[in-house]
Write a protein that holds these residues in place. Sequence first.
Motif, PDB file in Angstrom:
ATOM      1  N   PHE A  72       0.803  -1.126   0.116  1.00 56.56           N
ATOM      2  CA  PHE A  72       0.034   0.111   0.042  1.00 56.56           C
ATOM      3  C   PHE A  72       0.730   1.306  -0.033  1.00 56.56           C
ATOM      4  CE2 PHE A  72      -3.086  -3.147   1.179  1.00 56.56           C
ATOM      5  CZ  PHE A  72      -4.366  -2.749   1.013  1.00 56.56           C
ATOM      6  N   ASP A  73       0.164   2.348  -0.094  1.00 55.21           N
ATOM      7  CA  ASP A  73       1.083   3.672   0.074  1.00 55.21           C
ATOM      8  C   ASP A  73       1.576   3.552   1.355  1.00 55.21           C
ATOM      9  OD1 ASP A  73       0.397   4.345  -2.447  1.00 55.21           O
ATOM     10  OD2 ASP A  73      -1.774   5.466  -1.525  1.00 55.21           O
ATOM     11  N   GLY A  74       2.788   4.673   1.313  1.00 57.77           N
ATOM     12  CA  GLY A  74       3.538   4.507   2.554  1.00 57.77           C
ATOM     13  C   GLY A  74       4.304   3.364   2.745  1.00 57.77           C
ATOM     14  N   ASN A  75       4.583   2.439   1.971  1.00 60.85           N
ATOM     15  CA  ASN A  75       5.351   1.236   1.863  1.00 60.85           C
ATOM     16  C   ASN A  75       4.973   0.229   3.071  1.00 60.85           C
ATOM     17  OD1 ASN A  75       7.289   0.243   0.211  1.00 60.85           O
ATOM     18  ND2 ASN A  75       8.944   0.997   1.412  1.00 60.85           N
ATOM     19  N   GLN A  76       3.629   0.123   3.265  1.00 61.34           N
ATOM     20  CA  GLN A  76       3.029  -0.634   4.222  1.00 61.34           C
ATOM     21  C   GLN A  76       2.630  -1.909   3.224  1.00 61.34           C
ATOM     22  OE1 GLN A  76      -0.215   1.368   5.825  1.00 61.34           O
ATOM     23  NE2 GLN A  76       0.854   2.112   7.175  1.00 61.34           N
ATOM     24  N   THR A  77       3.016  -3.046   3.981  1.00 63.11           N
ATOM     25  CA  THR A  77       2.669  -4.209   3.189  1.00 63.11           C
ATOM     26  C   THR A  77       1.741  -5.152   4.041  1.00 63.11           C
ATOM     27  OG1 THR A  77       5.061  -4.477   2.341  1.00 63.11           O
ATOM     28  CG2 THR A  77       3.790  -6.526   2.435  1.00 63.11           C
ATOM     29  N   LYS A  78       0.701  -5.392   3.494  1.00 67.13           N
ATOM     30  CA  LYS A  78      -0.678  -6.090   4.038  1.00 67.13           C
ATOM     31  C   LYS A  78      -0.781  -7.332   3.301  1.00 67.13           C
ATOM     32  CE  LYS A  78      -0.909  -2.356   6.419  1.00 67.13           C
ATOM     33  NZ  LYS A  78      -0.752  -2.407   7.852  1.00 67.13           N
ATOM     34  N   HIS A  79      -1.320  -8.451   4.181  1.00 64.81           N
ATOM     35  CA  HIS A  79      -1.861  -9.536   3.636  1.00 64.81           C
ATOM     36  C   HIS A  79      -3.137  -9.704   2.990  1.00 64.81           C
ATOM     37  CE1 HIS A  79       1.652 -12.324   5.603  1.00 64.81           C
ATOM     38  NE2 HIS A  79       1.865 -11.361   5.129  1.00 64.81           N
ATOM     39  N   ILE A  80      -3.402 -10.164   1.939  1.00 67.04           N
ATOM     40  CA  ILE A  80      -4.649 -10.269   1.443  1.00 67.04           C
ATOM     41  C   ILE A  80      -5.139 -11.759   0.769  1.00 67.04           C
ATOM     42  CG2 ILE A  80      -6.543  -9.417  -0.231  1.00 67.04           C
ATOM     43  CD1 ILE A  80      -5.258  -6.598   0.364  1.00 67.04           C
ATOM     44  N   ILE A  81      -5.862 -12.501   1.033  1.00 73.91           N
ATOM     45  CA  ILE A  81      -6.147 -13.771   0.466  1.00 73.91           C
ATOM     46  C   ILE A  81      -6.948 -13.761  -0.411  1.00 73.91           C
ATOM     47  CG2 ILE A  81      -7.316 -16.152   1.258  1.00 73.91           C
ATOM     48  CD1 ILE A  81      -6.309 -15.427   4.041  1.00 73.91           C
ATOM     49  N   LEU A  82      -6.829 -14.270  -1.667  1.00 72.74           N
ATOM     50  CA  LEU A  82      -7.778 -14.347  -2.704  1.00 72.74           C
ATOM     51  C   LEU A  82      -8.264 -15.746  -2.934  1.00 72.74           C
ATOM     52  CD1 LEU A  82      -6.023 -12.260  -5.250  1.00 72.74           C
ATOM     53  CD2 LEU A  82      -8.068 -11.657  -3.812  1.00 72.74           C
ATOM     54  N   ILE A  83      -9.507 -15.973  -3.021  1.00 74.53           N
ATOM     55  CA  ILE A  83     -10.171 -17.529  -3.425  1.00 74.53           C
ATOM     56  C   ILE A  83     -10.726 -17.379  -4.465  1.00 74.53           C
ATOM     57  CG2 ILE A  83     -11.598 -19.121  -2.489  1.00 74.53           C
ATOM     58  CD1 ILE A  83      -9.584 -18.632  -0.351  1.00 74.53           C
ATOM     59  N   ALA A  84     -10.542 -18.345  -5.328  1.00 79.03           N
ATOM     60  CA  ALA A  84     -11.102 -18.219  -6.862  1.00 79.03           C
ATOM     61  C   ALA A  84     -12.056 -19.644  -6.842  1.00 79.03           C
ATOM     62  CB  ALA A  84     -10.296 -18.386  -7.882  1.00 79.03           C
ATOM     63  N   ASN A  85     -12.843 -19.095  -8.023  1.00 76.45           N
ATOM     64  CA  ASN A  85     -13.988 -20.008  -8.362  1.00 76.45           C
ATOM     65  C   ASN A  85     -12.996 -21.304  -9.001  1.00 76.45           C
ATOM     66  OD1 ASN A  85     -15.670 -21.890 -10.166  1.00 76.45           O
ATOM     67  ND2 ASN A  85     -17.180 -19.911 -10.086  1.00 76.45           N
ATOM     68  N   SER A  86     -13.184 -22.609  -8.862  1.00 76.44           N
ATOM     69  CA  SER A  86     -12.304 -23.761  -9.358  1.00 76.44           C
ATOM     70  C   SER A  86     -12.396 -23.619 -11.038  1.00 76.44           C
ATOM     71  CB  SER A  86     -12.768 -25.017  -8.962  1.00 76.44           C
ATOM     72  OG  SER A  86     -13.994 -25.247  -9.181  1.00 76.44           O
ATOM     73  N   THR A  87     -13.316 -22.970 -11.676  1.00 75.79           N
ATOM     74  CA  THR A  87     -13.666 -22.964 -13.090  1.00 75.79           C
ATOM     75  C   THR A  87     -12.725 -21.957 -13.647  1.00 75.79           C
ATOM     76  OG1 THR A  87     -15.208 -21.350 -12.953  1.00 75.79           O
ATOM     77  CG2 THR A  87     -15.991 -23.550 -13.130  1.00 75.79           C
TER      78      THR A  87
END
Length: 176
Positions: A75-90
């Motif tokens: 993110f701005d300000g050089n902050q690193t954050k964790h974000i999970i993504l879950i996808a449709n198997s298709t």
Amino acid sequence: MHKIDLHLHTQNLKSGDGNRRKISSENFGRKMYENNVSICSITNHNKFDLNEYNEIIDLYPDLTVFPGIELDVKFDGNQTKHIILIANSTVKNTFSDVFNEENREYDSFKIKYDDFISKIKKFDPKDLIIIPHYYYKEKERGLTSQQTAKLRDDCKEYIIILEPNDLRCILQEKIP
């Protein structure tokens, strides 16, 4: 009682990841059954392993497994954050193509927020769920209320679920 777990690791890709995160496809399925988990997602750090995913779903066809990844988002300000993504198997092949790259250094990889949003927009909103760590879970890697509001604004059509350590935390803070 059957359970859902959308934040599981099968590989230790970053320093600090314990050896318990390294698990074979055979043992992964067994662990899910032992713990009554019938729906899950593998969300290794900065990597979606399509071959591993395919192997697990071939070995355990009764287990519902979704493609996933836990990204380090800058993110701005050089902050690193964790974000999970879950996808449709298709969309597993496209998911792999969009969120992986050859020779990625998983420990140091960080995707810029704007690039992250651009990659999300390559998917139909029905095909992705976004699960950011929330501030109270981990102050260093969790999104603040302002960052959460920005993510919600940038991804209005997508499902966003906050992953707090304790649900009571969300109730204590007004989220825009």
